[in-house]
Design a protein around this motif. Structure first.
Motif, PDB file in Angstrom:
ATOM      1  N   UNK A 142      -7.174   8.632   3.139  1.00  0.00           N
ATOM      2  CA  UNK A 142      -6.187   9.521   2.539  1.00  0.00           C
ATOM      3  C   UNK A 142      -4.767   9.016   2.629  1.00  0.00           C
ATOM      4  N   UNK A 202      -6.272   5.471   6.506  1.00  0.00           N
ATOM      5  CA  UNK A 202      -7.611   5.985   6.287  1.00  0.00           C
ATOM      6  C   UNK A 202      -7.726   6.253   4.799  1.00  0.00           C
ATOM      7  N   UNK A 239       0.791  -1.212   0.000  1.00  0.00           N
ATOM      8  CA  UNK A 239       0.000   0.000   0.000  1.00  0.00           C
ATOM      9  C   UNK A 239       0.823   1.262   0.000  1.00  0.00           C
ATOM     10  N   UNK A 240       2.125   1.147   0.141  1.00  0.00           N
ATOM     11  CA  UNK A 240       2.896   2.383   0.138  1.00  0.00           C
ATOM     12  C   UNK A 240       3.093   2.865  -1.275  1.00  0.00           C
ATOM     13  N   UNK A 241       3.628   4.031  -1.395  1.00  0.00           N
ATOM     14  CA  UNK A 241       4.021   4.554  -2.698  1.00  0.00           C
ATOM     15  C   UNK A 241       2.915   4.460  -3.740  1.00  0.00           C
ATOM     16  N   UNK A 242       1.701   4.693  -3.301  1.00  0.00           N
ATOM     17  CA  UNK A 242       0.615   4.634  -4.270  1.00  0.00           C
ATOM     18  C   UNK A 242       0.725   5.767  -5.271  1.00  0.00           C
ATOM     19  N   UNK A 243       1.337   6.863  -4.839  1.00  0.00           N
ATOM     20  CA  UNK A 243       1.398   8.007  -5.720  1.00  0.00           C
ATOM     21  C   UNK A 243       2.411   7.815  -6.841  1.00  0.00           C
ATOM     22  N   UNK A 291       4.212  14.635  -4.095  1.00  0.00           N
ATOM     23  CA  UNK A 291       3.452  14.803  -2.870  1.00  0.00           C
ATOM     24  C   UNK A 291       3.576  13.552  -2.027  1.00  0.00           C
ATOM     25  N   UNK A 292       4.112  13.682  -0.849  1.00  0.00           N
ATOM     26  CA  UNK A 292       4.233  12.496  -0.017  1.00  0.00           C
ATOM     27  C   UNK A 292       3.295  12.594   1.164  1.00  0.00           C
ATOM     28  N   UNK A 293       2.236  11.891   1.074  1.00  0.00           N
ATOM     29  CA  UNK A 293       1.299  11.967   2.188  1.00  0.00           C
ATOM     30  C   UNK A 293       1.078  10.624   2.842  1.00  0.00           C
ATOM     31  N   UNK A 294       1.762   9.610   2.366  1.00  0.00           N
ATOM     32  CA  UNK A 294       1.450   8.288   2.883  1.00  0.00           C
ATOM     33  C   UNK A 294       2.287   7.924   4.080  1.00  0.00           C
ATOM     34  N   UNK A 295       3.201   8.774   4.462  1.00  0.00           N
ATOM     35  CA  UNK A 295       4.062   8.417   5.591  1.00  0.00           C
ATOM     36  C   UNK A 295       3.322   8.511   6.907  1.00  0.00           C
ATOM     37  N   UNK A 296       3.997   8.174   7.874  1.00  0.00           N
ATOM     38  CA  UNK A 296       3.688   8.361   9.263  1.00  0.00           C
ATOM     39  C   UNK A 296       2.675   7.410   9.895  1.00  0.00           C
ATOM     40  N   UNK A 297       1.429   7.414   9.515  1.00  0.00           N
ATOM     41  CA  UNK A 297       0.527   6.630  10.368  1.00  0.00           C
ATOM     42  C   UNK A 297       0.790   5.150  10.194  1.00  0.00           C
ATOM     43  N   UNK A 298       1.815   4.685  10.901  1.00  0.00           N
ATOM     44  CA  UNK A 298       2.141   3.273  10.803  1.00  0.00           C
ATOM     45  C   UNK A 298       1.057   2.406  11.379  1.00  0.00           C
TER      46      UNK A 298
END
Lengths: 438, 320, 265
Positions: free
Chosen positions: A435, A433, A412-416, A422-429
């Protein structure tokens, strides 16, 4: 047959074994031919069927091979069930013991004849035959599989493990605090409804003849194993592997992540419930203290040792660990303690007197787990696919997201995609959600 | 946790006083939980792994310091120099032991599995936790062992409300360590290296940061904090048990997640909140101490389902 | 031309996607007609893949609507979007590396197979029939690209070449009998020969499978040559739209590319 292979003294014995296995012939076929695939399974089943006829029955003595094998069958159930959740769907369920508990309590409640009502008074309830309680316990466990699995679906591996661990702790506590099950004293399956068969009465609590129950459990094991094979090679099995490999791509290919994962939980729990019912059938006294985290870990070790995702592997793991426990550890526990106590105080042997072999067993298990995951993570009898994943056969090809020091196959990472800035997939390990998918 | 029965307030005291006493207890517990939670958060921030064995690292500090105290001649609580000396020594030992164990786990288990699928280091962590627990169990047995009290029993009392010297010392030490950590992370070169590695290990490596050493130091620090907490825990609760690590580990982990995993201020905040929740649960819910664990766990599940980034967590890459 | 269809196959209106304070997609309208090859181009960071992700359900739009065959699909899950008839490939090829080529393509047909436990467990006749059919179809789909993929059907997907992996991904995407296929930079990383080959099979895809195709593509030669219509995005907004000839002459487009000093192949 002269060859050019140089004589390597260090590994020559292993080569020798390998050569012997490959060359020895029985009835015109090499030994190896018998040891692979379904032929091996047939041989194993035949041996298992013949076992009661060639070994003595020693009542409920756990150390009779027949009774030990029944306990092996129980653990094979549990290992197969956990294998569905961990091995196929890739969900590390550390609270798997909860389903075992539910199965056990179902059998116990269904045959105890008496329970406490909510006011704490003893009341009589009907007893049911084992055959009926088996599916009931399994289905109840399956339902709980869905209930306990549901909150974990969006969690990443580590968090899923911890949450399931917590559930695994809480379920026995709940049973302990519900008065109808006699609290911490547990409940006993005392009056199973007897069923007559040509071989004798079909319930284990007839101490004079464990054979019918042995065959019944063997039949259950064989059926469940077949069922798991069927599942593995189906579209459901493929969906599980796809989810493990790449959730995003799986979902984009039409796999309903929620339902497929819940199905893994439910089926794994179902099988665990079967194990629980079987267990109480031959060990009728159960109490919450029997069901601890160490059981969840033991089953995990069986799976890891035998081979994650590999059906013969986990069966082997269950067999090996259980027989090790029953025949080695239990047997040497008393004699070692005896001789340790009479040894002179300063002799090294004396310190063994203070060692509880049950704890030592758990220590060995822990060490085995670490060693296996470090040195041979694919297990003793690897599943072909898992061996590739875990032993690194076949490196990630070009076009995959950049390998780094901390590369993890994050689904699921690096969907963009590589082009977007735009890197918005980080952090919520911990979860995802709409987004930020992780 | 059965051991927390030791901190319940006698019912002879007025309800208001009881409430404030529980707050005080909660804060003290919270300080210790915060220290352990920091260990989780530091490690997670830098390698995105939950160190399953962290609670057991804490437990080993309690076990080793117990052994030391038992091997020593009894400490006279009225001799301030002796008390302080022993306290410092124990804390040093605890931090050393736990730091060393944490370092070893990383060095010999996790490091080899950095490139493996995520399941592998997780399983290794579980194995490590199990090994640590069973060795302690073999050494010290399965039941609670009492930790001798070293501290004088002096306390400040207002009506039925007590603050003991020990509570103050715990709070001061814990907060001191937290402040020390904060300064270390913000001001020192290694602290910056840690933050850089947590945000972007590749870039950090390209800038010349020695990733392996940074990770090792993170583990040592995380372990040391848990080790300090272990000593304080021994002094406060007075019971040593091989399984404490498991339970406290779960509690401290919840605290770390509540505050926002990867965020050190979050770990501190979460620690204090959970401490308060526990103290209040034990006092006010009947059969409290049997349910305290369940309540904490329920909080964990709730956070993970509702707001996985925790209280102070952010949606942007910004760990530690 | 497919322009005489009154109803667009895919319609995007006022699509906005915000991440935090930033609008990755800032009010985009699109109409894709049945049978078209429609390209979305634009400099890096323009929001193209985000639009794809919005259409396929990976994100839920902050604002705006997406409808397919007249029905709204905004906010549906990716597997639901697939069932409506939209399929996609990914910019950085997401195959199931530890599954064989054939298995990959079979997963693509997941929605066409009975997914219930009972059928699988007891190998009921409907199940066996469906599996057999699926396997045949998988081989057919692989065969669309020639025999080489069929020959490698039992190889693990990881061991194929880059261009071959791209084809397998497309074969997988075809498994659900889609009506619209989204291709995210299908020629990325390919050399000239492979690119030409890809252009050919994309056009064949439209014809032989009756597909409409939505394309993100950086290589302008490819785009200009293959597209019926092109939309140009920049900073999340659509700055131009039309047939290739119009786009090539459009000043805003030229400025967007040259002004950014982005490599234009």
């Amino acid at each position: 047959m002269a060859t050019n292979t140089p004589a390597k003294t260090t590994s020559s014995w292993m080569d020798g074994v390998r050569r012997w296995v490959n060359d020895t012939k029985i009835a015109g076929r090499p030994l190896m031919w018998y040891l692979t695939g379904w032929r091996f399974a047939v041989i194993a089943v035949v041996l298992a069927v013949l076992l009661p006829l060639i070994t003595p029955d020693m009542y409920q003595d756990i150390q009779s091979l027949r009774v030990a094998m029944i306990s092996v069958f129980v653990y094979v159930m549990l290992a197969l069930g956990l294998n569905i959740v961990v091995g196929y769907a890739g969900l590390l369920d550390l609270g798997y013991v909860a389903f075992f508990v539910i199965g056990s309590y179902t059998m116990a409640a269904g045959t105890a004849g008496q329970i406490n009502n909510w006011a704490g008074k003893l009341i009589n309830i009907p007893s049911f035959p084992f055959i009926l309680l088996l599916p009931v316990g399994a289905f109840l466990a399956g339902i709980f599989g869905v209930l306990l699995g549901a909150p974990t679906l969006r969690l990443r591996g580590d968090y899923l493990a911890i949450v399931t661990l917590g559930f695994g702790e809480i379920v026995p506590i709940v049973f302990q605090n519900i008065p109808i099950f006699f609290g911490q004293f547990g409940i006993s399956a005392t009056q199973p409804v007897p069923i007559e068969t040509p071989l004798g009465e079909l319930s284990f609590t007839d101490p004079l003849n464990s054979t019918p129950f042995y065959y019944l459990s063997l039949a259950v094991v064989v059926l469940v194993t077949l069922g798991v094979f069927m599942l593995r090679d189906s579209s459901i099995g493929r969906a599980w592997v796809a989810i493990r490999e790449d959730e995003t791509a799986a979902e984009a290919s039409g796999v309903n992540l929620t339902n497929t994962k819940l199905l893994a939980f439910a089926l794994g729990a179902f099988v665990g419930g079967i194990g629980g019912v079987m267990n109480t059938a031959y060990q009728p006294n159960i109490a919450p203290s029997n069901f601890s985290f160490s059981i969840s870990i033991t089953i995990l070790i069986m799976v890891v040792l035998g081979g994650i995702g590999s059906i013969p592997g986990v069966i082997l793991g269950a067999l090996a660990l259980r027989l090790f426990d029953v025949f080695l550890l239990q047997r040497i526990n008393d004699p070692v303690h005896q001789s340790a106590l009479v040894a002179p105080i300063n002799a090294p042997l004396h310190f063994l007197a203070g060692i509880d072999f049950n704890t030592l067993k758990l220590l060995i298990y822990g060490i085995v787990l670490i060693i296996m995951i470090l040195l041979r993570p694919q297990g003793l009898i690897p599943d072909a696919r898992r061996r590739r994943e875990l032993a690194g056969v076949g490196a990630a090809p070009e076009g995959m997201s950049a390998a780094g020091l901390l590369e993890q196959e994050e689904v699921g990472g690096d969907v963009l995609g590589a082009g977007e800035s735009l890197d918005t997939t980080e952090y919520t390990g911990a979860g995802s959600d709409a987004q930020g998918r992780e | 946790m059965l051991t927390l029965a030791a901190v319940m307030v006698p019912s002879s005291v007025s309800p208001v006083t009881t409430f404030f006493q529980q707050i005080e207890i909660g804060v003290t517990l919270g300080a210790m939980y915060a220290l352990v939670a920091l260990g989780y958060t530091l490690v997670y921030g830098i390698i995105e792994l939950i160190n399953f064995a962290h609670g057991d690292v804490f437990m080993w500090s309690t076990v080793v310091t117990l052994a030391i105290v038992q091997a020593m001649p009894a400490v006279n609580p009225n001799n301030p120099l002796a008390v302080i000396g022993v306290l410092i020594m124990l804390i040093a030992v605890g931090m050393l032991v736990s730091g060393a164990i944490n370092f070893s786990i990383e060095r010999f288990a996790y490091r080899r599995l950095r490139k493996a699928p995520r399941l592998a280091p997780l399983i290794a962590a579980i194995g490590a936790s199990f090994v640590l627990e069973t060795i302690a169990q073999l050494w010290r047995g399965s039941s609670f062992v009492a930790f001798p009290s070293i501290f004088p029993d002096s306390r400040l009392s207002l009506g039925g409300f007590h603050i003991s010297l020990l509570d103050v010392v715990i709070l001061v030490l814990a907060i001191g360590l937290m402040l020390g950590l904060d300064r270390f992370i913000r001001l020192t070169k290694m602290g910056k290296a840690m933050r850089a590695t947590a945000q972007d290990p590749e870039a950090a490596a390209l800038m010349g940061v020695n990733i392996n050493r940074t990770i090792s130091i993170t583990f040592i620090i995380g372990g040391a904090l848990a080790g300090a907490a272990g000593v304080l825990y021994n002094l406060y609760i007075g019971q040593v048990w091989f399984f404490t690590g498991f339970q406290l580990g779960l509690i401290a982990f919840t605290a770390a997640v509540l505050g926002g995993i990867g965020n050190i201020y979050g770990a501190v905040l979460g620690g204090f909140i959970i401490g308060l929740v526990e103290a209040l649960t034990i006092q006010y819910i009947p059969g409290g101490f049997a349910w305290a664990d369940a309540v904490v766990f329920a909080i964990l599940v709730l956070i993970l389902v509702v707001r996985p980034s925790g209280l102070l967590g952010q949606q942007t890459p910004n760990k530690v | 031309m497919a322009q005489d269809q009154a109803q667009p196959l895919l319609q995007v209106r006022g699509l906005v996607q915000r991440f935090g304070g930033l609008a990755a997609v800032d009010g985009v309208d699109l109409d894709i007609m049945k049978g078209q090859i429609y390209s979305i181009i634009g400099p890096n960071g323009a929001g193209k893949t985000t639009v794809f992700n919005l259409i396929t359900g990976i994100y839920k739009p902050t604002q705006g609507d997406i409808s397919f065959e007249g029905r709204s699909i905004a906010g549906l899950r990716p597997d639901q979007v697939l069932r409506r008839g939209i399929t996609r490939t990914f910019q950085n090829i997401r195959l199931f590396n530890n599954m064989t080529v054939l298995e990959n393509v079979l997963v693509g047909q997941h929605t066409q197979l009975p997914g219930d436990v009972v059928s699988a467990l007891f190998r009921l006749p409907n199940y066996r029939r469906a599996e057999r059919h699926a396997e045949q179809r998988a081989i057919e789909l692989l065969g669309f690209f020639g025999s080489s993929l069929v020959d490698q059907k039992d190889e693990y997907a990881a061991s194929l070449s880059y261009a071959e992996r791209r084809r397998v991904e497309i074969a997988r995407a075809l498994g659900s009998n889609p009506k619209l296929m989204l291709l995210d930079e299908p020629t990325a990383g390919m050399n000239d020969a492979e690119t030409a080959d890809a252009v050919q099979y994309i056009q064949r895809l439209r014809k032989e499978f009756n597909l409409s195709i939505l394309l993100i593509e950086h290589k302008l030669q490819v785009t200009m040559g293959i597209s019926d219509r092109i939309a140009v995005l920049d900073y999340g907004k659509k700055i131009a739209e039309g047939v290739p000839a119009e786009i090539q002459r459009d000043e805003r487009v030229i400025e967007a590319y040259l002004g950014r000093k982005t490599a234009v192949e």
